[in-house]
Design a protein around this motif. Structure first.
Motif, PDB file in Angstrom:
ATOM      1  N   ARG A  61       0.314  -8.512  -5.269  1.00 24.60           N
ATOM      2  CA  ARG A  61       1.175  -7.752  -4.367  1.00 24.60           C
ATOM      3  C   ARG A  61       0.275  -7.132  -3.296  1.00 24.60           C
ATOM      4  NH1 ARG A  61       3.132  -2.416  -4.962  1.00 24.60           N
ATOM      5  NH2 ARG A  61       1.520  -2.223  -6.533  1.00 24.60           N
ATOM      6  N   VAL A  62       0.663  -7.239  -2.051  1.00 20.94           N
ATOM      7  CA  VAL A  62      -0.152  -6.666  -0.966  1.00 20.94           C
ATOM      8  C   VAL A  62      -0.109  -5.142  -1.053  1.00 20.94           C
ATOM      9  CG1 VAL A  62      -0.346  -6.375   1.540  1.00 20.94           C
ATOM     10  CG2 VAL A  62       0.208  -8.626   0.586  1.00 20.94           C
ATOM     11  N   TYR A  63      -1.280  -4.516  -1.241  1.00 23.40           N
ATOM     12  CA  TYR A  63      -1.314  -3.051  -1.205  1.00 23.40           C
ATOM     13  C   TYR A  63      -1.339  -2.587   0.238  1.00 23.40           C
ATOM     14  CZ  TYR A  63      -2.811   1.755  -1.601  1.00 23.40           C
ATOM     15  OH  TYR A  63      -2.885   3.113  -1.468  1.00 23.40           O
ATOM     16  N   SER A  64      -2.244  -3.172   1.019  1.00 22.68           N
ATOM     17  CA  SER A  64      -2.249  -2.905   2.456  1.00 22.68           C
ATOM     18  C   SER A  64      -2.906  -4.065   3.180  1.00 22.68           C
ATOM     19  CB  SER A  64      -2.931  -1.584   2.790  1.00 22.68           C
ATOM     20  OG  SER A  64      -2.598  -1.208   4.120  1.00 22.68           O
ATOM     21  N   PHE A  65      -2.820  -4.061   4.499  1.00 19.63           N
ATOM     22  CA  PHE A  65      -3.251  -5.224   5.280  1.00 19.63           C
ATOM     23  C   PHE A  65      -3.529  -4.765   6.703  1.00 19.63           C
ATOM     24  CE2 PHE A  65       0.219  -5.507   8.219  1.00 19.63           C
ATOM     25  CZ  PHE A  65       1.136  -4.657   7.612  1.00 19.63           C
TER      26      PHE A  65
END
Lengths: 136, 378
Positions: A61-65
């Motif tokens: 799951r993308v935590y941040s980008f």
């Protein structure tokens, strides 16, 4: 395909031959159960050297980008980079196989091995990314 | 431990200075601090130099010009925290009684070395393509996502920074900008345009400290180092909350405990705003706001002169510039002048207690490699 470790002291971190497809490889401490990516020879939680190979799930799951418009030398610009959280409890710094505007926080993503590019130092950079589940 | 006070300061405009050697611009700043302190150079018992990109022994290379040699000279590297750590060690040398007077300074010349931070080749995140603007941009994205902060609100921080930078003769950027200019500037790492980011600067900064009980011999308005805390980030391999820098939060708790003060007692503060979002992150972590609520202080003008906690009213790193090594002591010089009533157009009237906060980043697994916080008081 042969993969050379990119980060100098990291062991093999990508196994393309795992059952069910490619997996990233982390470490699990045989004594305290602490987990991390990439692999490590010593546990940062208890200093044990009894570290076991830990194949990670393919889905995270993308935590941040962010979209890094000027990537470091050797990397494609723009680079879409992210921290992806894995079910095993480790967070991975990675690239996303997406267009700017696509990624968002908490987005489900899946591991996607990619053909590595060779940088000026002869290192094979970006050997895997994460992609939207339907594109992996 | 003895109490320690700042009695002399040296500071210069941070800007691109790539046509002279850094030693040539650094020695006059060190000399200025010594002259302002009014101490006999021979009474300086130890010197500490904070530098992150200047090679071997920059302290000796600068101090030999002034003949300030023979004493212990320690070179301190802690990325952006380098000179703040140098000051802490100079203070400790005085506090423990090793000497009565000590010198701390910072120097770096990024535009000549062509380098900012050099990350370890064993470091996964940086080896796999991370850069510092990207790291902070990811903090910003998550903060915006969790707390509903908008790009327009982050832009206000850039506009505020440039407004105060325009009042600061030491600032790299001394020009006001509009929100539109910030939004339309070149994109660096979403959501940051270049006007959200600190410039790569060159410069030097210096302070002289001495035992507080003899400070009045030298200075009519010495500034006391009320509290000083240095920590490193904790190695974490799991799901870190990137909206709450744990090392700053932990260091702040220790600082408040040590000093018996709280965030409500601080009159003016400099935080490590290498990027605009940092003002929000660190306001929350230092306890000026509850988690996620810093943006309310920003909107209410509480971060401005006349507000509850004027924050980076020097222009901060975003406008004053960020030569890395000298940044920590630059904050201390600015806050020393605030407490002495010498801050000119950016003076916070009646300021009695000031805080400086600087982190040092770039090690995967640690939110920051280093964090150094000082409370100064008169």
């Amino acid at each position: 395909m042969e993969f050379e470790p990119l980060a100098l002291s990291a062991g093999p971190y990508l196994d393309l031959q795992c059952e069910g497809g490619a997996r990233l490889i982390g470490s699990e401490c045989g004594d305290c159960g602490h987990r991390l990516f990439p692999t490590a020879a010593v546990c940062p939680n208890c200093m044990s050297e009894n570290m076991k190979r830990l194949p990670l799930s393919r889905d995270g799951r993308v935590y941040s980008f962010t979209v890094l418009r000027q990537a470091p030398p050797g990397f494609e610009s723009p680079s879409i980079i992210a921290y992806v959280d894995m079910p095993e409890g480790v967070r991975i710094f990675t690239h996303l196989d997406m267009q700017p505007g696509e990624p968002h926080c908490d987005m489900p993503v899946r591991l996607k091995p990619v053909a590595p590019k060779t940088d000026k130092l002869g290192r094979k950079v970006v050997q895997f990314k994460f992609a939207a589940v339907e594109n992996a | 431990m003895r109490s320690v006070s700042i009695i002399g300061t040296g500071m210069m405009r941070f800007m691109k200075r790539d046509t002279v050697n850094m030693v040539d611009f650094a020695w006059p700043i060190v000399k200025a601090a010594i002259v302002e302190a009014g101490v006999d150079p021979k009474s300086i018992g130890a010197a500490y130099c904070g530098s992150a990109a200047s090679g071997s022994m920059p302290g000796q290379r600068v101090l030999k010009r002034l003949g300030l040699t023979g004493i212990p000279i320690s070179n301190v590297e802690g990325a952006c925290s380098s000179s703040a750590i140098a000051l802490r060690h100079a203070s400790l040398a005085v506090a423990t009684g090793e000497c009565d007077v000590a010198l701390a300074f910072g120097v770096d010349q990024l535009n000549l070395s062509g380098k900012t931070l050099v990350h370890g080749t064993e470091d996964w995140d940086f080896a796999y393509g991370l850069a510092m603007p990207g790291l902070y941009a990811m903090r910003a994205q998550r903060y915006m996502y969790e707390y509903g902060v908008t790009i327009e609100q982050l832009t206000k921080i850039a506009v505020k920074s440039k407004k105060y930078g325009a009042l600061n003769p030491w600032a790299h950027f001394q020009q006001e900008v509009t929100a539109e200019q910030v939004m339309n500037a070149r994109m660096v790492a979403d959501p940051f345009t270049v006007l959200h980011c600190c410039p790569r600067s060159d410069g030097a900064s210096a302070v002289v400290v001495c035992a507080s009980d003899i400070a009045h011999r030298y200075s009519s308005k010495p500034v006391k180092i009320v509290s000083s805390v240095q920590r490193s980030g904790k190695m974490m391999t799991g799901f870190r909350d990137m909206t709450m820098p744990e090392s700053t939060q932990r260091a702040a708790r220790i600082l408040y405990e040590q000093s018996g003060l709280g965030p409500e007692d601080i009159d003016v503060c400099e935080v490590h705003d290498a990027f605009t979002v940092n003002e929000l992150l660190y306001s929350d972590a230092l306890g000026f706001s509850k988690p996620g609520e810093a943006v309310k202080l920003l909107e209410d003008g509480d971060f401005d002169i006349g507000g509850r906690i004027p924050l980076n009213i020097t222009g901060g790193l975003v406008s004053r510039g960020h030569p890395i090594g000298p940044t920590g002591i630059a904050q201390v010089v600015e806050m020393t002048h605030q407490l002495q009533g010498r801050a000119g157009k950016r003076q916070v009237e009646g300021a009695k207690l000031a805080m400086t906060h600087v982190t040092g980043g770039g090690v995967a697994g640690l939110d920051h490699g280093a964090v150094t916080i000082h409370i100064l008081g008169v």
